[in-house]
Design a protein around this motif. Structure first.
Motif, PDB file in Angstrom:
ATOM      1  N   PRO A 174       3.604  22.133 -19.378  1.00 28.12           N
ATOM      2  CA  PRO A 174       3.309  20.821 -19.992  1.00 28.12           C
ATOM      3  C   PRO A 174       1.823  20.600 -20.229  1.00 28.12           C
ATOM      4  O   PRO A 174       1.446  19.986 -21.222  1.00 28.12           O
ATOM      5  CB  PRO A 174       3.865  19.804 -18.993  1.00 28.12           C
ATOM      6  CG  PRO A 174       4.342  20.547 -17.818  1.00 28.12           C
ATOM      7  CD  PRO A 174       4.397  21.991 -18.141  1.00 28.12           C
ATOM      8  N   LEU A 175       0.989  21.129 -19.337  1.00 28.13           N
ATOM      9  CA  LEU A 175      -0.448  20.924 -19.526  1.00 28.13           C
ATOM     10  C   LEU A 175      -1.004  21.797 -20.653  1.00 28.13           C
ATOM     11  O   LEU A 175      -2.056  21.499 -21.205  1.00 28.13           O
ATOM     12  CB  LEU A 175      -1.196  21.208 -18.220  1.00 28.13           C
ATOM     13  CG  LEU A 175      -1.046  20.128 -17.138  1.00 28.13           C
ATOM     14  CD1 LEU A 175      -1.676  20.587 -15.836  1.00 28.13           C
ATOM     15  CD2 LEU A 175      -1.656  18.823 -17.595  1.00 28.13           C
ATOM     16  N   HIS A 186      -0.498  15.060 -16.394  1.00 30.40           N
ATOM     17  CA  HIS A 186       0.473  14.818 -17.463  1.00 30.40           C
ATOM     18  C   HIS A 186       1.617  13.913 -17.023  1.00 30.40           C
ATOM     19  O   HIS A 186       2.451  13.535 -17.828  1.00 30.40           O
ATOM     20  CB  HIS A 186       1.025  16.143 -17.986  1.00 30.40           C
ATOM     21  CG  HIS A 186       1.709  16.967 -16.923  1.00 30.40           C
ATOM     22  ND1 HIS A 186       1.035  17.491 -15.837  1.00 30.40           N
ATOM     23  CD2 HIS A 186       2.981  17.347 -16.775  1.00 30.40           C
ATOM     24  CE1 HIS A 186       1.885  18.164 -15.080  1.00 30.40           C
ATOM     25  NE2 HIS A 186       3.070  18.093 -15.624  1.00 30.40           N
ATOM     26  N   PHE A 228      -4.754  16.763  -1.073  1.00 30.00           N
ATOM     27  CA  PHE A 228      -5.900  17.604  -1.378  1.00 30.00           C
ATOM     28  C   PHE A 228      -7.197  16.800  -1.425  1.00 30.00           C
ATOM     29  O   PHE A 228      -7.199  15.612  -1.721  1.00 30.00           O
ATOM     30  CB  PHE A 228      -5.679  18.316  -2.709  1.00 30.00           C
ATOM     31  CG  PHE A 228      -4.598  19.351  -2.640  1.00 30.00           C
ATOM     32  CD1 PHE A 228      -4.882  20.654  -2.286  1.00 30.00           C
ATOM     33  CD2 PHE A 228      -3.287  19.005  -2.903  1.00 30.00           C
ATOM     34  CE1 PHE A 228      -3.882  21.608  -2.210  1.00 30.00           C
ATOM     35  CE2 PHE A 228      -2.273  19.953  -2.823  1.00 30.00           C
ATOM     36  CZ  PHE A 228      -2.577  21.251  -2.475  1.00 30.00           C
ATOM     37  N   ARG A 276      -6.336  24.122  -8.916  1.00 27.73           N
ATOM     38  CA  ARG A 276      -5.852  23.384  -7.745  1.00 27.73           C
ATOM     39  C   ARG A 276      -4.540  22.665  -8.047  1.00 27.73           C
ATOM     40  O   ARG A 276      -3.774  22.352  -7.141  1.00 27.73           O
ATOM     41  CB  ARG A 276      -6.924  22.400  -7.274  1.00 27.73           C
ATOM     42  CG  ARG A 276      -8.070  23.124  -6.579  1.00 27.73           C
ATOM     43  CD  ARG A 276      -9.192  22.199  -6.239  1.00 27.73           C
ATOM     44  NE  ARG A 276      -9.851  21.698  -7.429  1.00 27.73           N
ATOM     45  CZ  ARG A 276     -11.049  21.134  -7.435  1.00 27.73           C
ATOM     46  NH1 ARG A 276     -11.704  21.006  -6.318  1.00 27.73           N
ATOM     47  NH2 ARG A 276     -11.592  20.699  -8.540  1.00 27.73           N
ATOM     48  N   LEU A 277      -4.291  22.412  -9.343  1.00 34.88           N
ATOM     49  CA  LEU A 277      -3.005  21.821  -9.710  1.00 34.88           C
ATOM     50  C   LEU A 277      -1.870  22.813  -9.463  1.00 34.88           C
ATOM     51  O   LEU A 277      -0.766  22.429  -9.096  1.00 34.88           O
ATOM     52  CB  LEU A 277      -3.013  21.377 -11.173  1.00 34.88           C
ATOM     53  CG  LEU A 277      -3.950  20.218 -11.496  1.00 34.88           C
ATOM     54  CD1 LEU A 277      -3.926  19.921 -12.991  1.00 34.88           C
ATOM     55  CD2 LEU A 277      -3.560  18.973 -10.716  1.00 34.88           C
ATOM     56  N   TYR A 292       6.739  23.484 -14.658  1.00 32.45           N
ATOM     57  CA  TYR A 292       6.563  22.045 -14.481  1.00 32.45           C
ATOM     58  C   TYR A 292       5.103  21.599 -14.448  1.00 32.45           C
ATOM     59  O   TYR A 292       4.816  20.418 -14.501  1.00 32.45           O
ATOM     60  CB  TYR A 292       7.277  21.563 -13.212  1.00 32.45           C
ATOM     61  CG  TYR A 292       8.771  21.690 -13.321  1.00 32.45           C
ATOM     62  CD1 TYR A 292       9.503  20.817 -14.122  1.00 32.45           C
ATOM     63  CD2 TYR A 292       9.454  22.697 -12.651  1.00 32.45           C
ATOM     64  CE1 TYR A 292      10.867  20.946 -14.255  1.00 32.45           C
ATOM     65  CE2 TYR A 292      10.830  22.839 -12.767  1.00 32.45           C
ATOM     66  CZ  TYR A 292      11.528  21.954 -13.576  1.00 32.45           C
ATOM     67  OH  TYR A 292      12.881  22.089 -13.709  1.00 32.45           O
ATOM     68  N   VAL A 293       4.183  22.538 -14.284  1.00 32.84           N
ATOM     69  CA  VAL A 293       2.771  22.156 -14.246  1.00 32.84           C
ATOM     70  C   VAL A 293       2.006  22.792 -15.411  1.00 32.84           C
ATOM     71  O   VAL A 293       1.464  22.099 -16.269  1.00 32.84           O
ATOM     72  CB  VAL A 293       2.114  22.538 -12.895  1.00 32.84           C
ATOM     73  CG1 VAL A 293       0.648  22.124 -12.883  1.00 32.84           C
ATOM     74  CG2 VAL A 293       2.855  21.880 -11.738  1.00 32.84           C
ATOM     75  N   PHE A 307      -1.096  15.345 -10.860  1.00 35.90           N
ATOM     76  CA  PHE A 307      -0.747  15.969 -12.138  1.00 35.90           C
ATOM     77  C   PHE A 307      -1.103  15.025 -13.281  1.00 35.90           C
ATOM     78  O   PHE A 307      -0.515  13.953 -13.402  1.00 35.90           O
ATOM     79  CB  PHE A 307       0.736  16.316 -12.173  1.00 35.90           C
ATOM     80  CG  PHE A 307       1.139  17.266 -11.079  1.00 35.90           C
ATOM     81  CD1 PHE A 307       0.511  18.502 -10.964  1.00 35.90           C
ATOM     82  CD2 PHE A 307       2.111  16.911 -10.162  1.00 35.90           C
ATOM     83  CE1 PHE A 307       0.872  19.381  -9.956  1.00 35.90           C
ATOM     84  CE2 PHE A 307       2.472  17.786  -9.147  1.00 35.90           C
ATOM     85  CZ  PHE A 307       1.846  19.015  -9.042  1.00 35.90           C
ATOM     86  N   GLU A 317      -1.928  24.940  -7.051  1.00 37.09           N
ATOM     87  CA  GLU A 317      -1.733  24.912  -5.595  1.00 37.09           C
ATOM     88  C   GLU A 317      -0.924  23.683  -5.202  1.00 37.09           C
ATOM     89  O   GLU A 317      -0.057  23.754  -4.334  1.00 37.09           O
ATOM     90  CB  GLU A 317      -3.082  24.922  -4.890  1.00 37.09           C
ATOM     91  CG  GLU A 317      -3.856  26.203  -5.190  1.00 37.09           C
ATOM     92  CD  GLU A 317      -5.036  26.392  -4.269  1.00 37.09           C
ATOM     93  OE1 GLU A 317      -5.557  25.385  -3.761  1.00 37.09           O
ATOM     94  OE2 GLU A 317      -5.423  27.555  -4.071  1.00 37.09           O
ATOM     95  N   ALA A 318      -1.220  22.552  -5.864  1.00 39.79           N
ATOM     96  CA  ALA A 318      -0.446  21.339  -5.590  1.00 39.79           C
ATOM     97  C   ALA A 318       1.019  21.589  -5.921  1.00 39.79           C
ATOM     98  O   ALA A 318       1.916  21.169  -5.178  1.00 39.79           O
ATOM     99  CB  ALA A 318      -0.994  20.164  -6.395  1.00 39.79           C
ATOM    100  N   GLY A 319       1.284  22.299  -7.004  1.00 40.48           N
ATOM    101  CA  GLY A 319       2.659  22.611  -7.380  1.00 40.48           C
ATOM    102  C   GLY A 319       3.344  23.458  -6.318  1.00 40.48           C
ATOM    103  O   GLY A 319       4.456  23.173  -5.887  1.00 40.48           O
ATOM    104  N   ASP A 369      -6.979  22.838 -14.023  1.00 36.79           N
ATOM    105  CA  ASP A 369      -7.553  23.014 -12.698  1.00 36.79           C
ATOM    106  C   ASP A 369      -6.607  23.867 -11.853  1.00 36.79           C
ATOM    107  O   ASP A 369      -5.463  23.486 -11.639  1.00 36.79           O
ATOM    108  CB  ASP A 369      -7.734  21.624 -12.070  1.00 36.79           C
ATOM    109  CG  ASP A 369      -8.488  21.679 -10.767  1.00 36.79           C
ATOM    110  OD1 ASP A 369      -8.559  22.778 -10.170  1.00 36.79           O
ATOM    111  OD2 ASP A 369      -9.000  20.633 -10.352  1.00 36.79           O
ATOM    112  N   CYS A 396       7.341  24.320  -5.528  1.00 40.68           N
ATOM    113  CA  CYS A 396       7.522  25.093  -6.751  1.00 40.68           C
ATOM    114  C   CYS A 396       7.258  26.566  -6.490  1.00 40.68           C
ATOM    115  O   CYS A 396       6.201  26.923  -5.979  1.00 40.68           O
ATOM    116  CB  CYS A 396       6.544  24.636  -7.833  1.00 40.68           C
ATOM    117  SG  CYS A 396       7.001  23.116  -8.615  1.00 40.68           S
ATOM    118  N   ARG A 453       8.463  28.051 -11.363  1.00 45.13           N
ATOM    119  CA  ARG A 453       8.590  26.606 -11.503  1.00 45.13           C
ATOM    120  C   ARG A 453       7.222  25.928 -11.613  1.00 45.13           C
ATOM    121  O   ARG A 453       7.091  24.912 -12.286  1.00 45.13           O
ATOM    122  CB  ARG A 453       9.365  26.032 -10.313  1.00 45.13           C
ATOM    123  CG  ARG A 453      10.815  26.427 -10.390  1.00 45.13           C
ATOM    124  CD  ARG A 453      11.535  26.122  -9.102  1.00 45.13           C
ATOM    125  NE  ARG A 453      12.814  25.522  -9.436  1.00 45.13           N
ATOM    126  CZ  ARG A 453      13.196  24.323  -9.012  1.00 45.13           C
ATOM    127  NH1 ARG A 453      12.421  23.607  -8.248  1.00 45.13           N
ATOM    128  NH2 ARG A 453      14.369  23.846  -9.352  1.00 45.13           N
TER     129      ARG A 453
END
Ligand SMILES: Nc1ncnc2c1ncn2[C@@H]1O[C@H](COP(=O)(O)OP(=O)(O)OP(=O)(O)O)[C@@H](O)[C@H]1O
Ligand SMILES: [Mg+2]
Lengths: 379, 307
Positions: B226-227, A95, A87, B204-205, B222-223, A93, B207-209, B202, B214, B218
């Protein structure tokens, strides 16, 4: 390393994306061969990110289809596509530490023993010693490599890179370009690299597609695009060009003659996009030389007399001139430092160049297209 | 890549001996807060602890006699109330989390331009007095009210009776109505910190997942989860701590069978002067018991995923 799944080119047919009435990507047809390093080059807002997002599945196309090999993936969920993305902002991530960030994709796919693969990929991007750090504890360049590793470890058939080097300073950017190119050669995956930095596209890619307003302007190798731009946009956006408007007056033996502001110019037919009517003749600044006053120019060379030097910047290896022509246009000339005389501002000069280095474009276009954008991007 | 291993010289080395000039400003700025804590927290706590171990009578006066028996007798006499307080507050915290998380998630990620308005609506009830709102529920849930009639018609009361949440067709004065009132009153305390931590994530996190294999669930697991943990911890604590000491809901919406620690303290303290040591012991138990639970929880939550 080699790809797990069957080989396949990435193929986009009629791909279109509209946001309301605004068309961000307009009927794109594109084939990106397996294993190639493909650059999507274009100004800000031309639809590069939108195109990538449709390939990764994060955006649904309004129309058109996407194939990887023979499989259509147009409506496949993003997490089921053999595609991964680096990206623009890395999106690591926060965390998870570097090791867990990189292992993320493998673990979600249920791979049990990830240690060897993670160690290998971290070694490839030279980050093994930072595995236990959190993303915020890394420099920009290191984060960028983590983002590459996190995507690459999944051995996708296509790796999408959305301006991954945009946030880095020039020196680091050059370094990362070389590193990315090395990794791509090493793993042999298809890389689709989005950038608005034309130099970056030229140094890295096998094939470049120049995009403008949601459409592909031209596609080809860096040399092809540079030597034979198809449009004024490409001519101005990719490097610099001297473009002069003219009219075709005749044609013989594969050479087109053009009248520009009363001067006769020879243009190889093979390098011209038009054969009659209005034409724009172009020549790259480094192909042009200067001669004093109205000196006679040997045959086989095009000459534009009557120029006046308005600016001369000596930068060691070369001197960059701006020359004002009798019709008011300013042309640029890069003369290599071969010990020749340097012309001062105010000097009268004739521009001349090897006639075969001239290219011709359709005369109905905006002669300035792409020029301002390039200046902006260079900042 | 070049590495920068040599650390730059420290400022003090460059400037010679470090200047040892005391800056008083930070202490001055701290003073009002420290004073506040001493007057309104430390002194009352010490007073309560000392009162909890006193014996005496009206004629002789009260003396600190290290009478720890106040504690043991408190435990044995009022264990039901202690258990009530714990069960009600834990139930309230869990229900608030289950209701509050989806709400906060929706507002944070789907709220769009309505985000702030929706959050204002969540907090809006707090603009009316806690007491008045609770009294209102007393009326709404009363036996002849529309709500209870509908619940009877839909056989909901029947079901809740079987589960032991209410008795017969009386919704009020039951464990159910107590916890219901608590959830209603404390929900904003859960939602606010949850929203704050979710809103910071964010998108975008996500989207990264999704890009990294995921599915929707999920990605959350997983994103997002925890955040959002800091918000979950803050929200549950902000709910649990006042809930465990709350007695307004038990008093207004409960019955003698749903008494909690707060009511015991009030009763003992109001009974007569001999109740003071017991009330104090109860207060100390409540304070330090809550502290222990909170510390254990934070330690556990901080060290690993809660799932
Ligand atoms: N979700 C959206 N809603 C409306 N318009 C959008 C949306 N996403 C993108 N656009 C518009 O589509 C056009 C293309 O956007 P895109 O992000 O693809 O540009 P880009 O080529 O990646 O630009 P840059 O180099 O600045 O990243 C822009 O004009 C943008 O404003
Ligand atoms: Mg973009």
């Amino acid at each position: 390393m080699n790809t797990l799944e069957a080989v396949g080119d990435l193929r986009l047919t009629g791909l279109t994306k509209r946001f309301g009435s605004f068309t961000a990507v307009d009927d794109l047809d594109l084939t990106i061969p397996q294993g190639s390093f493909f650059a999507l080059l274009g100004a800000s807002g031309c639809g590069k990110t939108t195109t990538l997002r449709m390939v990764s599945g994060l955006e649904d196309p309004t129309a058109g289809r996407i194939y990887i090999g023979d499989t259509e993936v147009t409506s496949t969920k993003p997490y089921k596509r053999p595609v991964n993305t680096v990206f623009q902002n890395y999106a690591l991530f926060p965390h998870l530490n570097i090791y867990d960030n990189v292992a993320f994709g493998l673990r979600r796919r249920g791979v049990k023993d990830v240690k060897k693969q993670v160690d290998d990929i971290l070694a490839l991007v030279e980050l093994a010693h930072l595995a236990k750090r959190k993303p915020t504890q890394l420099s920009g360049g290191q984060q960028q490599r983590v983002a590459v590793a996190r995507a690459l470890i999944n051995q996708p058939q296509v790796l999408l890179l959305d301006e991954p080097l945009g946030a880095l300073d020039l020196k680091l950017r050059r370094q990362m370009q070389i590193e990315l190119k090395r990794i791509q050669t090493e793993v042999g995956l298809t890389f689709v690299h989005v950038t608005h930095d034309q130099e970056e596209a030229m140094t890295m890619a096998d094939t470049i597609a120049v995009m403008s307003a949601g459409r592909i302007e031209q596609l080809g190798s860096p040399e092809e695009l540079y030597e034979n731009p198809a449009t004024t946009f490409v001519a101005n956006f990719l490097g610099q060009s001297n473009l002069v408007a003219g009219t075709v007056t005749g044609k013989e033996d594969g050479v087109i003659t053009v009248d520009t502001h009363g001067v006769r110019i020879a243009l190889p037919e093979s390098r011209s996009r038009v054969e009659s009517g209005a034409v724009i003749v172009g020549v790259r600044p480094e192909k042009v030389e200067l001669a004093a006053g109205n000196a006679a120019i040997e045959s086989g060379r095009n000459a534009l007399p009557g120029g006046v030097v308005t600016d001369a910047s000596f930068i060691g290896v070369s001197t960059q001139y701006l020359v004002k022509m009798p019709w008011g246009q300013e042309l640029s000339v890069f003369e290599q430092n071969t010990g020749k005389e340097i012309y001062r501002p105010g000097a009268e000069v004739t521009l001349h160049w090897d006639a075969t280095q001239t290219f011709g474009l359709d005369g109905s276009q905006d002669i300035e297209a792409g020029a301002e954008i390039d200046d902006e991007a260079a900042k | 890549m070049t590495t920068l291993t040599e650390a730059p010289p420290k400022a003090s080395e460059v400037l010679g001996a470090p200047k040892k000039k005391r800056n008083l400003l930070p202490y001055l700025l701290l003073a009002p807060g420290v004073l506040w804590l001493v007057v309104f927290f430390l002194i009352p706590i010490i007073t309560a602890i000392s009162a909890s171990i006193q014996t005496g009578s009206l004629d002789m006066g009260f003396k600190v006699t290290w009478n720890w028996a106040n504690y043991s007798s408190t435990f044995s006499t009022y264990n039901t109330e202690i258990i009530h307080s714990l069960i009600y507050s834990i139930a309230c915290t869990v229900i608030c989390l289950l209701l509050g998380y989806p709400l906060a998630y929706f507002i944070a990620f789907r709220g769009g331009k309505w985000k702030n308005l929706l959050m204002a609506l969540v907090i809006a009830p707090a603009f009316t007095s806690f007491l008045i709102r609770t009294i209102a529920w007393e009326t709404i849930l009363s036996d002849h009210g529309t709500v209870v009639r509908i619940m009877i018609d839909l056989r909901i009361t029947n079901l809740m009776d079987h589960l032991g949440l209410i008795t017969g067709n009386h919704v009020l004065n039951s464990p159910f109505s107590v916890v219901f009132g608590m959830v209603y009153n404390f929900l904003p305390f859960t939602v606010l910190p949850l929203y704050t931590s979710l809103e910071k994530i964010d998108p975008r996190l996500h989207e990264a997942g999704r890009d990294l294999y995921c599915s929707g669930y999920r990605t959350w697991r997983y994103v997002t989860w925890p955040l959002s943990l800091p918000g979950v911890i803050a929200g549950t604590l902000l709910t649990f701590i006042p809930a465990v000491g709350d007695y307004v809901n038990a008093y207004m919406l409960g019955s003698p069978n749903t008494q909690v620690i707060g009511q015991v303290i009030e009763n003992e303290a109001l009974r007569d002067v001999f109740g003071y040591p017991i009330a104090s012991a109860m207060g100390v138990i409540l304070t330090f018991g809550t502290l222990l639970i909170v510390l254990a929880y934070v330690k556990k939550a901080g060290s690993e995923d809660l799932l």
